[in-house]
Scaffold this motif. Structure first.
Motif, PDB file in Angstrom:
ATOM      1  N   ARG A 276     -31.968 -95.989  -6.235  1.00  0.00           N
ATOM      2  CA  ARG A 276     -32.445 -94.640  -6.516  1.00  0.00           C
ATOM      3  C   ARG A 276     -33.365 -94.664  -7.725  1.00  0.00           C
ATOM      4  NH1 ARG A 276     -27.043 -94.133  -6.630  1.00  0.00           N
ATOM      5  NH2 ARG A 276     -27.071 -93.473  -8.830  1.00  0.00           N
ATOM      6  N   ASP A 277     -34.415 -93.871  -7.651  1.00  0.00           N
ATOM      7  CA  ASP A 277     -35.287 -93.625  -8.795  1.00  0.00           C
ATOM      8  C   ASP A 277     -35.594 -92.132  -8.783  1.00  0.00           C
ATOM      9  OD1 ASP A 277     -36.984 -93.684 -10.901  1.00  0.00           O
ATOM     10  OD2 ASP A 277     -38.361 -95.177 -10.082  1.00  0.00           O
ATOM     11  N   HIS A 278     -34.661 -91.345  -9.316  1.00  0.00           N
ATOM     12  CA  HIS A 278     -34.737 -89.889  -9.264  1.00  0.00           C
ATOM     13  C   HIS A 278     -35.018 -89.339 -10.665  1.00  0.00           C
ATOM     14  CE1 HIS A 278     -31.817 -89.886  -5.558  1.00  0.00           C
ATOM     15  NE2 HIS A 278     -33.007 -90.378  -5.295  1.00  0.00           N
ATOM     16  N   HIS A 279     -35.954 -88.419 -10.735  1.00  0.00           N
ATOM     17  CA  HIS A 279     -36.325 -87.811 -12.012  1.00  0.00           C
ATOM     18  C   HIS A 279     -36.107 -86.303 -11.892  1.00  0.00           C
ATOM     19  CE1 HIS A 279     -39.403 -87.805 -15.568  1.00  0.00           C
ATOM     20  NE2 HIS A 279     -38.202 -87.358 -15.902  1.00  0.00           N
ATOM     21  N   PHE A 280     -35.168 -85.768 -12.681  1.00  0.00           N
ATOM     22  CA  PHE A 280     -34.800 -84.357 -12.614  1.00  0.00           C
ATOM     23  C   PHE A 280     -35.259 -83.656 -13.894  1.00  0.00           C
ATOM     24  CE2 PHE A 280     -31.542 -86.863 -10.432  1.00  0.00           C
ATOM     25  CZ  PHE A 280     -31.581 -86.311  -9.153  1.00  0.00           C
ATOM     26  N   ARG A 281     -35.985 -82.555 -13.729  1.00  0.00           N
ATOM     27  CA  ARG A 281     -36.454 -81.773 -14.877  1.00  0.00           C
ATOM     28  C   ARG A 281     -36.065 -80.303 -14.671  1.00  0.00           C
ATOM     29  NH1 ARG A 281     -40.490 -85.629 -13.780  1.00  0.00           N
ATOM     30  NH2 ARG A 281     -41.112 -84.304 -12.026  1.00  0.00           N
ATOM     31  N   THR A 282     -35.446 -79.713 -15.681  1.00  0.00           N
ATOM     32  CA  THR A 282     -35.029 -78.311 -15.618  1.00  0.00           C
ATOM     33  C   THR A 282     -35.388 -77.608 -16.916  1.00  0.00           C
ATOM     34  OG1 THR A 282     -33.179 -78.811 -14.134  1.00  0.00           O
ATOM     35  CG2 THR A 282     -33.094 -76.724 -15.325  1.00  0.00           C
ATOM     36  N   ILE A 283     -35.995 -76.440 -16.786  1.00  0.00           N
ATOM     37  CA  ILE A 283     -36.279 -75.554 -17.920  1.00  0.00           C
ATOM     38  C   ILE A 283     -35.473 -74.280 -17.708  1.00  0.00           C
ATOM     39  CG2 ILE A 283     -38.033 -74.209 -19.130  1.00  0.00           C
ATOM     40  CD1 ILE A 283     -40.077 -76.291 -18.270  1.00  0.00           C
ATOM     41  N   SER A 284     -34.776 -73.824 -18.738  1.00  0.00           N
ATOM     42  CA  SER A 284     -33.954 -72.622 -18.603  1.00  0.00           C
ATOM     43  C   SER A 284     -34.147 -71.700 -19.802  1.00  0.00           C
ATOM     44  CB  SER A 284     -32.470 -72.984 -18.453  1.00  0.00           C
ATOM     45  OG  SER A 284     -31.992 -73.632 -19.618  1.00  0.00           O
ATOM     46  N   GLN A 285     -33.945 -70.411 -19.552  1.00  0.00           N
ATOM     47  CA  GLN A 285     -34.046 -69.398 -20.600  1.00  0.00           C
ATOM     48  C   GLN A 285     -33.012 -68.320 -20.353  1.00  0.00           C
ATOM     49  OE1 GLN A 285     -36.221 -68.752 -23.498  1.00  0.00           O
ATOM     50  NE2 GLN A 285     -34.493 -67.334 -23.701  1.00  0.00           N
ATOM     51  N   GLU A 286     -32.213 -68.045 -21.387  1.00  0.00           N
ATOM     52  CA  GLU A 286     -31.281 -66.925 -21.329  1.00  0.00           C
ATOM     53  C   GLU A 286     -31.509 -66.033 -22.539  1.00  0.00           C
ATOM     54  OE1 GLU A 286     -27.110 -67.079 -19.837  1.00  0.00           O
ATOM     55  OE2 GLU A 286     -26.604 -66.691 -21.937  1.00  0.00           O
ATOM     56  N   LEU A 287     -31.529 -64.724 -22.289  1.00  0.00           N
ATOM     57  CA  LEU A 287     -31.691 -63.732 -23.333  1.00  0.00           C
ATOM     58  C   LEU A 287     -30.624 -62.669 -23.117  1.00  0.00           C
ATOM     59  CD1 LEU A 287     -33.621 -62.903 -25.705  1.00  0.00           C
ATOM     60  CD2 LEU A 287     -34.799 -61.451 -24.039  1.00  0.00           C
ATOM     61  N   ARG A 288     -29.818 -62.382 -24.149  1.00  0.00           N
ATOM     62  CA  ARG A 288     -28.743 -61.420 -23.959  1.00  0.00           C
ATOM     63  C   ARG A 288     -28.490 -60.604 -25.226  1.00  0.00           C
ATOM     64  NH1 ARG A 288     -25.447 -66.457 -24.065  1.00  0.00           N
ATOM     65  NH2 ARG A 288     -23.971 -66.355 -25.818  1.00  0.00           N
ATOM     66  N   LEU A 289     -28.020 -59.383 -24.979  1.00  0.00           N
ATOM     67  CA  LEU A 289     -27.594 -58.461 -26.018  1.00  0.00           C
ATOM     68  C   LEU A 289     -26.098 -58.240 -25.888  1.00  0.00           C
ATOM     69  CD1 LEU A 289     -30.318 -55.666 -25.919  1.00  0.00           C
ATOM     70  CD2 LEU A 289     -29.725 -56.990 -27.958  1.00  0.00           C
ATOM     71  N   ASN A 290     -25.415 -58.183 -27.009  1.00  0.00           N
ATOM     72  CA  ASN A 290     -24.006 -57.802 -26.946  1.00  0.00           C
ATOM     73  C   ASN A 290     -23.706 -56.845 -28.092  1.00  0.00           C
ATOM     74  OD1 ASN A 290     -24.006 -60.653 -28.457  1.00  0.00           O
ATOM     75  ND2 ASN A 290     -22.301 -59.440 -29.261  1.00  0.00           N
ATOM     76  N   GLY A 291     -22.778 -55.930 -27.819  1.00  0.00           N
ATOM     77  CA  GLY A 291     -22.466 -54.941 -28.838  1.00  0.00           C
ATOM     78  C   GLY A 291     -21.207 -54.175 -28.513  1.00  0.00           C
ATOM     79  N   LYS A 292     -21.032 -53.062 -29.184  1.00  0.00           N
ATOM     80  CA  LYS A 292     -19.874 -52.198 -28.983  1.00  0.00           C
ATOM     81  C   LYS A 292     -20.348 -50.775 -28.736  1.00  0.00           C
ATOM     82  CE  LYS A 292     -16.579 -54.812 -31.839  1.00  0.00           C
ATOM     83  NZ  LYS A 292     -15.646 -54.741 -33.004  1.00  0.00           N
ATOM     84  N   LEU A 293     -19.622 -50.086 -27.878  1.00  0.00           N
ATOM     85  CA  LEU A 293     -19.849 -48.682 -27.608  1.00  0.00           C
ATOM     86  C   LEU A 293     -18.496 -47.992 -27.709  1.00  0.00           C
ATOM     87  CD1 LEU A 293     -21.923 -46.511 -26.829  1.00  0.00           C
ATOM     88  CD2 LEU A 293     -21.348 -46.978 -24.428  1.00  0.00           C
ATOM     89  N   GLY A 294     -18.244 -47.393 -28.858  1.00  0.00           N
ATOM     90  CA  GLY A 294     -16.912 -46.883 -29.104  1.00  0.00           C
ATOM     91  C   GLY A 294     -15.929 -48.035 -29.195  1.00  0.00           C
ATOM     92  N   ALA A 295     -14.872 -47.977 -28.400  1.00  0.00           N
ATOM     93  CA  ALA A 295     -13.884 -49.054 -28.384  1.00  0.00           C
ATOM     94  C   ALA A 295     -14.236 -50.151 -27.384  1.00  0.00           C
ATOM     95  CB  ALA A 295     -12.506 -48.487 -28.056  1.00  0.00           C
ATOM     96  N   ALA A 296     -15.292 -49.943 -26.585  1.00  0.00           N
ATOM     97  CA  ALA A 296     -15.673 -50.906 -25.548  1.00  0.00           C
ATOM     98  C   ALA A 296     -16.602 -51.980 -26.105  1.00  0.00           C
ATOM     99  CB  ALA A 296     -16.341 -50.184 -24.389  1.00  0.00           C
ATOM    100  N   GLN A 297     -16.417 -53.193 -25.618  1.00  0.00           N
ATOM    101  CA  GLN A 297     -17.348 -54.289 -25.886  1.00  0.00           C
ATOM    102  C   GLN A 297     -18.202 -54.503 -24.646  1.00  0.00           C
ATOM    103  OE1 GLN A 297     -14.564 -57.509 -27.111  1.00  0.00           O
ATOM    104  NE2 GLN A 297     -15.762 -57.570 -28.985  1.00  0.00           N
ATOM    105  N   TRP A 298     -19.510 -54.758 -24.847  1.00  0.00           N
ATOM    106  CA  TRP A 298     -20.400 -54.936 -23.698  1.00  0.00           C
ATOM    107  C   TRP A 298     -21.383 -56.063 -23.959  1.00  0.00           C
ATOM    108  CZ3 TRP A 298     -25.626 -54.482 -24.464  1.00  0.00           C
ATOM    109  CH2 TRP A 298     -26.034 -53.828 -25.634  1.00  0.00           C
ATOM    110  N   LEU A 299     -21.924 -56.552 -22.870  1.00  0.00           N
ATOM    111  CA  LEU A 299     -22.924 -57.617 -22.913  1.00  0.00           C
ATOM    112  C   LEU A 299     -23.867 -57.420 -21.738  1.00  0.00           C
ATOM    113  CD1 LEU A 299     -22.419 -61.381 -23.550  1.00  0.00           C
ATOM    114  CD2 LEU A 299     -23.408 -60.686 -21.383  1.00  0.00           C
TER     115      LEU A 299
END
Length: 669
Positions: A329-352
């Protein structure tokens, strides 16, 4: 025959009972207490005891005590986790709760997250666990937060962050078969309160144990180098930026492969290969992790990553002087990834809430040597995915709360060979998750979780017939009931039962040597139960135990004229157990014994070939004085054999490693 080759007092249930009753003289009222564990399974910090999921957590101390130096070692510590017996460094296909994926699918059923960088296939599914703060193993579908290829679970690695307090560790290892290893982990502040750096280095080598009677050499030597770099910048109290770089290189001999022995006098772990076998694979990744606190209860995080894996190997498969059969085998794997997230609180609730995207670009070259021909097959495989997701934890009043989320993901895959036109496929998937929690006390809870997961479809890039070119996505729907918490300060427990319905299960078939393809079973079911116990006995004694039972069977599955209804899913054991007893004496002496067992597995859909169930005993003893620690260990102390006989449709045995003894000298400050 029982899946465990154990009888009488060594049966797992007896072991667990014996462990919890052992060392009675050590149980006294002292101030020892289990630490409170905080995890990030929901991509937000949360107490382990309040997380509605099955999660095993291993901090650096626990990993060091177990002598864990790679992901495969987690299988002796985690209920319901194992790995396919492949025998090549840098290629690991995990098996979790009966679900797995073959390396030729170029996807996995369990996701590896290395400081937020996703590893989506068996190639590159590896880490030497150097400089790690903790490892979290999440079991059950995690598609809502983690997307495709997390249908069985997630293994998340969190590295130690460099800071103002310097950290230094140097470790030297010597052992059986001329094993030599050096591990260095350093971190310092370059500018106090602003800029910090860390570096991790490992070099290790070991002679093989498979004898080549044709050349007089050992075939399966191991030689690897690992490098980890991190640069952390905190320009103010609200901002953090971390750049990480990882690199690994292998210069190994053969995989742990040999011919299927015939006859009572056939020699084990011997070949007569005239064709060289080697593994010269490499892998690297670079990532940028940015966090900004926008308000007291609102944070933004971005993780950008690029991964590059080069799977380059050749393996003799006739194991004879003449070159009749081999693969390369001569396999070349390339992956580019991007994650963007917000997390916070709304009253007593936690959210993301967040968005995710990635792009794959793979160049594949496969070589197959048959007695009358040498064939080379080239292909390009690529694609991209995009997703939006959210997760909420909302108190309902009293002891009740609800945790729910959803993800919408669209995946595109394309495939082409030099001789054929490009083929394209795309799939969309909505993956919800809902958990209901009841807090019995601050330290104990009950939960019920309903969740979905999936593994993306794809193409059989080297299938000889167009009939087998495409395979469909695999989907999972699961229900889990669990209880977890602590009893007093000394005992932590977690128990869960689950049931999963799998549709369009992806199964690898190999009807003849050189012909490999994936097809979809019509349906399958998985059901099981898991138990973990961590118990401080007192006066330096600690016991840890885990049990897992799983039953994964095909429902209706026909491939051509073959009928596999009711057969075991390949590589999925029905049961496993782990048991560990450790003692740390006041004067610096320490010792640990770990017994792990796993049931038999089948190597093919027809259940003709198997690896028998087995139990392994690992022992260690050492002396700690100041910053120094000297440890002697024996792994597989009873020298138990658990070869996978009949791999690759009956032509290969994957040998299990023999007993190994060694010494480790560690300096840490």
């Amino acid at each position: 025959m029982s899946s465990f080759p154990l009888t009488g007092p060594l049966r797992p249930r007896f072991i667990l009972s014996t462990l919890l009753l052992s060392a009675p003289c050590a149980v006294h009222a002292d101030e020892a207490a289990l630490p409170v564990v905080t995890i990030s399974a929901s991509k937000q910090e949360q107490l382990l005891a309040q997380t509605p999921a099955s999660v095993s957590v291993f901090d650096d101390d626990r990993l060091q005590a177990a002598g864990a130096r790679g992901l495969e070692d987690l299988a002796t510590m985690t209920p319901g986790l194992s790995f396919q017996p492949f025998g090549q460094s840098g290629v690991l296909s995990p098996v979790m709760r009966g679900l797995t994926a073959n390396f030729f699918s170029f996807s996995s059923a369990t996701l590896l997250l290395n400081d937020g960088v996703p590893v989506l296939m068996a190639q590159g599914f590896d880490d030497n666990l150097l400089g790690v703060e903790r490892v979290e193993v999440l079991r059950g579908p995690q598609g809502t937060l983690y997307g495709r290829n997390a249908e069985a679970g997630v293994i998340a690695i969190y590295s130690r962050l460099p800071g103002n307090v310097p950290h230094s560790t140097v470790e030297v290892v010597a052992g059986s078969r001329d094993k030599r290893a050096v591990r260095v982990d350093l971190s310092r502040a370059l500018i106090a309160d602003t800029l910090y750096a860390s570096v991790g280095l490992e070099k290790r080598r070991q002679d093989g144990f498979i004898s080549n009677r044709n050349t007089g050499r050992k075939e399966d030597g191991r030689d690897s180098e690992h490098l980890k770099l991190a640069l952390r910048w905190t320009p103010d109290a609200l901002t953090e930026a971390i750049v990480r770089y990882r690199h690994v290189a292998y210069d190994d001999g053969s995989a742990l492969w040999g011919a299927v022995a015939t006859g009572p006098t056939a020699a084990r772990a011997t070949v007569q290969s005239g064709t060289s076998s080697w593994n010269r694979s490499t892998g690297s990744s670079v990532s940028l992790d940015l966090t900004r606190q926008l308000a007291p209860d609102l944070a933004l995080r971005s993780i950008t990553a690029r991964s590059d894996v080069h799977d380059k190997a050749q393996q003799d498969t006739d194991f004879r002087p003449a070159d009749l059969l081999h693969i390369a085998r001569d396999h070349h794997f390339r992956t580019i990834s991007q994650e963007l997230r917000l997390n916070g609180k709304l009253g007593a609730a936690q959210w993301l809430a967040g968005v995710y995207a990635d792009r794959d670009d793979h160049d594949l070259l496969n070589q197959q040597k048959l007695p009358l021909a040498l064939t080379r097959s080239a292909a390009k495989l690529g694609g991209n995915s995009a997703a939006v997701f959210t997760d909420w934890n909302v108190p309902l009043g009293g002891a009740w709360s609800i945790d729910g989320g959803a993800r919408y993901e669209r995946d595109k895959v394309h495939y082409a060979t030099p001789a054929d036109a490009r083929q394209d496929g795309n799939w969309s998937r909505f993956t919800p998750k809902l958990s209901l929690q009841y807090q019995l006390s601050q330290a104990q809870q009950l939960y019920a979780t309903w969740s979905d997961g999936f593994r993306a479809g794809g193409y059989n890039v080297f299938a000889p017939s167009s009939r087998y070119t495409a395979f469909s996505p695999e989907t999972v729907r699961a229900i889990e009931l669990g209880a977890k918490g602590t009893l007093g300060k000394r005992l932590r427990y977690a128990a869960a039962v689950y049931r999963m319905q799998i549709d369009e299960m992806q199964v690898q078939q190999m009807p003849t040597p050189g012909m490999v393809y994936l097809t979809n079973a019509a349906s399958a079911r998985s059901a099981g139960a898991e138990l973990e116990v961590d118990y401080l006995l007192g006066r330096g004694w600690q016991a840890q135990a885990a049990l897992a039972w799983n039953r994964t069977r095909f429902g209706q599955f026909r491939d051509g004229a073959s009928n596999y209804d009711g057969k075991h899913n390949p590589f999925a054991p029905d049961r496993s157990a782990q048991l560990s007893l450790r003692h740390d004496a006041d004067k610096g002496w320490h010792g640990q014994a770990t017994l792990s067992g796993v049931g038999a597995i089948f190597l093919d859909a027809a259940n003709r070939y198997r690896r028998n169930g087995h139990a392994l005993l690992n022992l260690s003893a050492g002396y700690r004085r100041g910053d120094w620690d000297l440890v002697a260990h024996v792994n597989n102390a009873a020298d138990r054999r658990h070869d996978a006989v009949g791999y690759q449709n009956g032509i290969v045995t994957v040998y299990s490693p023999p007993r190994e003894a060694g010494l480790t000298l560690r300096w840490s400050r």
